[in-house]
Design a protein around this motif. Structure first.
Motif, PDB file in Angstrom:
ATOM      1  N   ARG A  61       2.839   0.051  19.413  1.00  0.00           N
ATOM      2  CA  ARG A  61       3.314   1.135  18.559  1.00  0.00           C
ATOM      3  C   ARG A  61       2.714   0.973  17.166  1.00  0.00           C
ATOM      4  NH1 ARG A  61       9.685   1.886  18.178  1.00  0.00           N
ATOM      5  NH2 ARG A  61       9.609   1.988  20.431  1.00  0.00           N
ATOM      6  N   GLY A  62       2.485   2.068  16.489  1.00  0.00           N
ATOM      7  CA  GLY A  62       1.955   1.929  15.139  1.00  0.00           C
ATOM      8  C   GLY A  62       1.569   3.250  14.520  1.00  0.00           C
ATOM      9  N   TRP A  63       0.689   3.170  13.555  1.00  0.00           N
ATOM     10  CA  TRP A  63       0.261   4.378  12.858  1.00  0.00           C
ATOM     11  C   TRP A  63      -1.128   4.158  12.268  1.00  0.00           C
ATOM     12  CZ3 TRP A  63      -0.689   2.713   7.984  1.00  0.00           C
ATOM     13  CH2 TRP A  63       0.094   1.663   7.481  1.00  0.00           C
ATOM     14  N   ILE A  64      -1.739   5.287  11.882  1.00  0.00           N
ATOM     15  CA  ILE A  64      -3.084   5.261  11.304  1.00  0.00           C
ATOM     16  C   ILE A  64      -3.049   6.123  10.054  1.00  0.00           C
ATOM     17  CG2 ILE A  64      -5.457   6.075  11.687  1.00  0.00           C
ATOM     18  CD1 ILE A  64      -4.845   5.448  14.724  1.00  0.00           C
ATOM     19  N   GLN A  65      -3.728   5.673   9.023  1.00  0.00           N
ATOM     20  CA  GLN A  65      -3.759   6.430   7.771  1.00  0.00           C
ATOM     21  C   GLN A  65      -5.201   6.701   7.352  1.00  0.00           C
ATOM     22  OE1 GLN A  65      -1.030   7.507   5.593  1.00  0.00           O
ATOM     23  NE2 GLN A  65      -2.827   8.676   4.927  1.00  0.00           N
ATOM     24  N   LEU A  66      -5.532   7.979   7.251  1.00  0.00           N
ATOM     25  CA  LEU A  66      -6.861   8.351   6.747  1.00  0.00           C
ATOM     26  C   LEU A  66      -6.782   8.550   5.244  1.00  0.00           C
ATOM     27  CD1 LEU A  66      -7.983  11.067   9.346  1.00  0.00           C
ATOM     28  CD2 LEU A  66      -8.398   8.606   9.392  1.00  0.00           C
ATOM     29  N   ASP A  67      -7.924   8.459   4.592  1.00  0.00           N
ATOM     30  CA  ASP A  67      -8.010   8.679   3.148  1.00  0.00           C
ATOM     31  C   ASP A  67      -9.204   9.583   2.911  1.00  0.00           C
ATOM     32  OD1 ASP A  67      -8.619   8.368   0.348  1.00  0.00           O
ATOM     33  OD2 ASP A  67      -7.434   6.523   0.368  1.00  0.00           O
ATOM     34  N   GLY A  68      -8.987  10.700   2.237  1.00  0.00           N
ATOM     35  CA  GLY A  68     -10.102  11.618   1.969  1.00  0.00           C
ATOM     36  C   GLY A  68      -9.655  13.049   2.123  1.00  0.00           C
ATOM     37  N   GLU A  69     -10.608  13.973   2.052  1.00  0.00           N
ATOM     38  CA  GLU A  69     -10.278  15.397   2.064  1.00  0.00           C
ATOM     39  C   GLU A  69      -9.966  15.901   3.473  1.00  0.00           C
ATOM     40  OE1 GLU A  69      -9.780  17.162  -0.576  1.00  0.00           O
ATOM     41  OE2 GLU A  69     -10.345  15.523  -1.907  1.00  0.00           O
ATOM     42  N   ALA A  70     -10.751  15.412   4.466  1.00  0.00           N
ATOM     43  CA  ALA A  70     -10.588  15.928   5.840  1.00  0.00           C
ATOM     44  C   ALA A  70      -9.497  15.160   6.553  1.00  0.00           C
ATOM     45  CB  ALA A  70     -11.913  15.807   6.585  1.00  0.00           C
ATOM     46  N   ARG A  71      -8.265  15.386   6.118  1.00  0.00           N
ATOM     47  CA  ARG A  71      -7.190  14.513   6.581  1.00  0.00           C
ATOM     48  C   ARG A  71      -6.688  14.836   7.975  1.00  0.00           C
ATOM     49  NH1 ARG A  71      -4.179  15.413   1.339  1.00  0.00           N
ATOM     50  NH2 ARG A  71      -6.154  15.505   0.255  1.00  0.00           N
ATOM     51  N   GLN A  72      -6.854  16.091   8.370  1.00  0.00           N
ATOM     52  CA  GLN A  72      -6.359  16.434   9.707  1.00  0.00           C
ATOM     53  C   GLN A  72      -7.473  16.272  10.721  1.00  0.00           C
ATOM     54  OE1 GLN A  72      -4.109  19.915   8.179  1.00  0.00           O
ATOM     55  NE2 GLN A  72      -2.856  19.518  10.006  1.00  0.00           N
ATOM     56  N   GLN A  73      -7.365  15.223  11.498  1.00  0.00           N
ATOM     57  CA  GLN A  73      -8.418  14.898  12.464  1.00  0.00           C
ATOM     58  C   GLN A  73      -7.758  14.343  13.719  1.00  0.00           C
ATOM     59  OE1 GLN A  73     -11.668  12.444  11.340  1.00  0.00           O
ATOM     60  NE2 GLN A  73     -11.585  12.973   9.181  1.00  0.00           N
ATOM     61  N   SER A  74      -8.553  14.278  14.783  1.00  0.00           N
ATOM     62  CA  SER A  74      -8.022  13.514  15.909  1.00  0.00           C
ATOM     63  C   SER A  74      -8.622  12.109  15.821  1.00  0.00           C
ATOM     64  CB  SER A  74      -8.323  14.212  17.237  1.00  0.00           C
ATOM     65  OG  SER A  74      -9.625  13.955  17.604  1.00  0.00           O
ATOM     66  N   VAL A  75      -7.757  11.133  16.028  1.00  0.00           N
ATOM     67  CA  VAL A  75      -8.140   9.729  15.866  1.00  0.00           C
ATOM     68  C   VAL A  75      -7.858   9.011  17.186  1.00  0.00           C
ATOM     69  CG1 VAL A  75      -7.769   7.642  14.512  1.00  0.00           C
ATOM     70  CG2 VAL A  75      -7.439   9.857  13.454  1.00  0.00           C
TER      71      VAL A  75
END
Ligand code: GCB
Length: 796
Positions: free
Chosen positions: A225-239
């Protein structure tokens, strides 16, 4: 560029001018090292920062050292220069690099020039592993940020400030002790100032993976279990999270904050000291990819025990300061970590306490690889100014950054909040808030603190009110060292009002390596050994003790220790001298740990005979790893880690099967712990698990009918002292337990009524007359004492 915060409570923690959200796992990012020789100016008056009326120099003032100025012609007066001055190596403290700086506490300015060409569409960050204690960072004369706290990493984005070509990076480092700092002005270690850990330039994509948490869910063996954090303008992505070896491929979509949670089942080879299995992990989005190596293990407490992957563990530990093993000063490299942790291994430790602050990341990465469990702590040490909000914010930030950097390290099992703090309401509130914060940020690990104890009438009590907020009590005791060395002092009873496991987080005595005398002579190796010898039986008598970490692996510098000849500004409680020579007590502790391992390490028992009359081919004799058999199985000889796996599952294709076990512990004794798992886990398969503590021989008959989700376990003839705990568990993936019998109890009920504690699995167990493995409420269980008849078999 915008920095995105993860959880709103963390935002509230930020305070004036603080560094930005941390980039984790810097080892696997695109970096350029700025380590090496830096130009410095020693500035005790902070002349480069203030004018003669103590007003801060404004940006652009040439006199300010951060401007890194030089005279524009031969007549111009400028009273500083980085170009013609002294140098210091980074990483590294200044105290050990220049004799004149040994006791220096104040400001030193550092300058590093570097050339850079930032590729188009990339972002650039500057990262400091740690700077003690306050750092103000300037790039090309502009302040880019500041940081407080000597042992946690920080970073700033410099995409807009970095020049194509030559850059001047200046850092003002100040290690003056202050009453409202953490640690405060009184401490028993050297206040090493400087840029003590590596400095990196980190190049990133416009939108990149800044942070992630990938661990087993609390109490689970098979749910990541966990989470992922993006940083930048294109924040909505599939990871996508990819752990190929465990067949995990999970894709999630990040929200408008660049954040996504995930959870999935996985069949994992669990990490442990005996099996430090790390899985290559890849996280990728459309714009970025990052790799890591992550181990998965479960850590829990039940009653007064610590469970690693479900099995009780005794922590054979040692405390360490972050001091270099082969030279003076702070440790900062992979090689330093390797030597220090090798010594711990040589002692036969399975655990280290990294005192009294977060150590560098080489230590925790290596602990992951070497299979050493870790206690990591913040320098909330002795008496802080508990009622000042800014002091709390500082502690809170250090805690947050410690957890943030290392939250994916399997080795770390304990976050510790404090060391030997004096009781008061203000302190209790302070530490309670930190405990809540730590649990919120990382629900998977145990929370502890090294506490003080009280003594009255031959009883030592560990009742500090903050014990209430902890999972594990830590306790520091120096019986035989502070005060008299009277053997009678060790005839003491230890008690606590809490029903929790305790780790003796410190104990020990000092000795000057090579100084030999009779055992009554202070500072002799014999005196130190004598204290250890008396400690061991006392420690053995503490029923709620789950481990120890004596103080300390190596002698370390401390300004509190001036006694000429014997101390010379070293704390001498090391088992190894500052030159790397082992004292006698090293070998005593090693011998004690070898004995402890034989007693407590469930991995070491010898299975004498293992026969299955129904299946003549299955026969295990002698070492648990020798298996001959016609059908596949997983046979676990230590509970989880020392498993022997065969290719096929014995349960598969059979409506029912019988395994008869004749199990004889090689040696008896009330401290023996034996665990045997038979069967396999996962899918619709079943696991029969037994754990027993007891004296003498015993055997168990068991009968399992499987694949129709009904199970019966039958056992017979236990010989065990009543005060020992024992546990038999019938573990099912789904279905109904109609009957559960062991030597004393019968349970009836539905598995669905129980709250599973291990992910999808449910465990049923007994502790004397109480069910103790259940979590949550038990609605329909009946517990009836029942005498056991050896030959009886229950079938459904
Ligand atoms: C302690 C402290 C530790 C000291 C040690 C000692 O209780 O936690 O920082 O160095 O005692 O040697 O007195």
């Amino acid at each position: 560029m915008k920095t995105i915060t993860i959880i709103s409570f963390l935002v509230a923690l930020s305070f004036k001018g603080y560094a930005q959200e941390l980039l984790i796992n810097v080892d696997n990012r695109t970096t350029k090292s700025l380590n090496g020789q830096w130009d410095i100016i020693i500035d005790p008056l902070e002349n480069g920062y203030y004018n003669f009326h103590l007003k801060e120099h404004a940006e652009g003032t040439k006199k300010a050292f951060f401007s890194d100025g030089r005279p524009s012609d031969k007549s111009e007066l400028l009273e500083y220069s980085f170009d013609t001055g002294e140098k210091l190596h980074v990483p590294g403290d200044w105290n050990s690099q220049k004799e004149k700086l040994l006791f220096y506490e104040g400001t030193v300015w550092y300058r590093r020039k570097f050339n850079y060409k930032l590729p188009e569409n990339k972002r650039l960050f500057i990262y400091f592993g740690a700077v003690n204690y306050e750092a103000i960072v300037y790039l090309n004369g502009k302040k880019i940020g500041e940081h407080t706290g000597g042992f946690t990493p920080f970073n700033f984005e410099i995409s807009d400030v970095v020049k194509q070509g030559e850059n001047s990076l200046v850092v003002k480092v100040d290690n003056k002790r202050k009453k409202d700092a953490i640690p405060t002005t009184m401490l028993d270690w050297w206040n090493y100032g400087g840029i003590n850990r590596r400095v990196l330039l980190i190049e990133e994509e416009q939108t990149f993976i800044r942070d992630y948490h990938v661990q087993l869910a609390k109490d689970s063996f098979n749910e990541i279990r966990g989470w992922i954090q993006l940083d930048g303008e294109a924040r909505q992505q599939s990871v996508t999270l990819n752990i190929a070896e465990a067949d995990v491929h999970k894709t999630v979509n990040t929200n408008s904050d660049g954040y996504a949670k995930f959870a999935m089942k996985a069949n994992l080879d669990l990490w442990s000291p005996e099996n430090p299995k790390l899985y290559p992990v890849k996280i990728s989005s459309a714009t970025d990819t990052i790799r890591d190596e992550i181990g998965f293990r479960s850590i829990q407490v039940t009653g007064t025990q610590i469970l690693l992957n479900g099995s009780p563990i005794y922590l054979r530990g040692i405390c360490l300061h972050e001091e270099a093993p082969t030279r003076e000063g702070r440790a900062y490299s992979h090689e330093d970590a390797q030597i220090l942790l090798n010594w711990a291994k040589e002692l036969n430790c399975n655990y280290v306490r990294l005192a009294h602050y977060p150590h560098n990341e080489y230590m925790t990465r290596l602990a992951d690889r070497m299979g050493l469990l870790v206690w990591s702590e913040i320098p909330v040490y002795w008496a802080l100014q508990w009622d000042k909000p800014e002091v709390f914010n500082n502690a809170s930030r250090q805690l947050k950054d410690m957890i943030s950097r290392d939250k994916n390290k399997a080795s770390i099992i304990i976050w510790s909040l404090a060391n030997e703090t004096p009781e008061s309401d203000a302190r209790n509130t302070f530490l309670h808030s930190l405990a809540k914060q730590a649990r919120l940020q990382d629900p998977t690990r145990l929370i502890s603190a090294a506490l003080l104890h009280g003594k009255a009438e031959g009883v030592i009590r560990v009742d500090d009110p903050i014990g209430e907020f902890l999972d594990v009590l830590g306790c520091n005791e120096y019986t035989g060292w502070y005060g008299d060395m009277d053997p009678e002092l060790f005839n003491v009873k230890w008690e606590t009002k809490y029903r929790k496991p305790m780790i003796m987080s410190e104990l020990g005595a000092g000795a000057l390596q090579g100084f030999h005398a009779d055992p009554d002579t202070r500072w002799s190796e014999e005196f130190q050994s004598n204290v250890y010898k008396h400690q061991f039986p006392m420690l053995d008598s503490i029923s709620f003790l789950s481990g120890i970490s004596p103080w300390i692996l190596k002698d370390f510098r401390s300004a509190r220790r001036p006694l000429p000849v014997f101390q010379d500004y070293y704390n001498r409680k090391g088992l190894i001298s500052e030159y790397g020579e082992k004292k006698d007590a090293f070998f005593l502790l090693q011998e004690y740990y070898n004995k402890k391992q034989r007693e407590k390490d469930i991995r070491l028992w010898q299975l004498k005979e293992f026969i299955s009359p129904g299946y003549q081919g299955l026969k295990i004799i002698g070492s648990p790893k020798i298996v001959e058999g016609p059908f596949g199985a997983a046979v676990y000889f230590d509970g989880e880690n020392d498993a022997y796996f065969l290719d096929e599952n014995p349960v598969q294709g059979l409506d029912e099967f019988t395994i008869e076990m004749l199990f004889k512990p090689e040696t008896g004794g009330d401290r023996e712990q034996r665990v045997l798992h038979i069967g396999s886990v996962g899918g619709d398969r079943l696991l029969l698990e037994t754990r027993l503590t007891g004296e003498g021989n015993w055997y168990m008959d068991s009968y399992i009918k499987s694949r129709d989700a009904h199970c019966v376990l039958k056992s017979s003839d236990y010989l065990h002292p009543l005060d020992q705990w024992y546990h038999m568990a019938l573990v099912v993936e789904k279905g109904t337990i109609k009957n559960y019998v062991n030597g004393k109890l019968e349970l009836e009920g539905k598995v669905e009524d129980l709250k599973p504690i291990y992910g999808g699995r449910t465990s049923v167990g007994v502790r004397q007359n109480k069910v103790f493995w259940f979590k949550g409420t038990i609605a329909s269980f009946k517990i009836t004492p029942k005498a056991l008849k050896g030959d009886e078999l229950n079938r459904i």
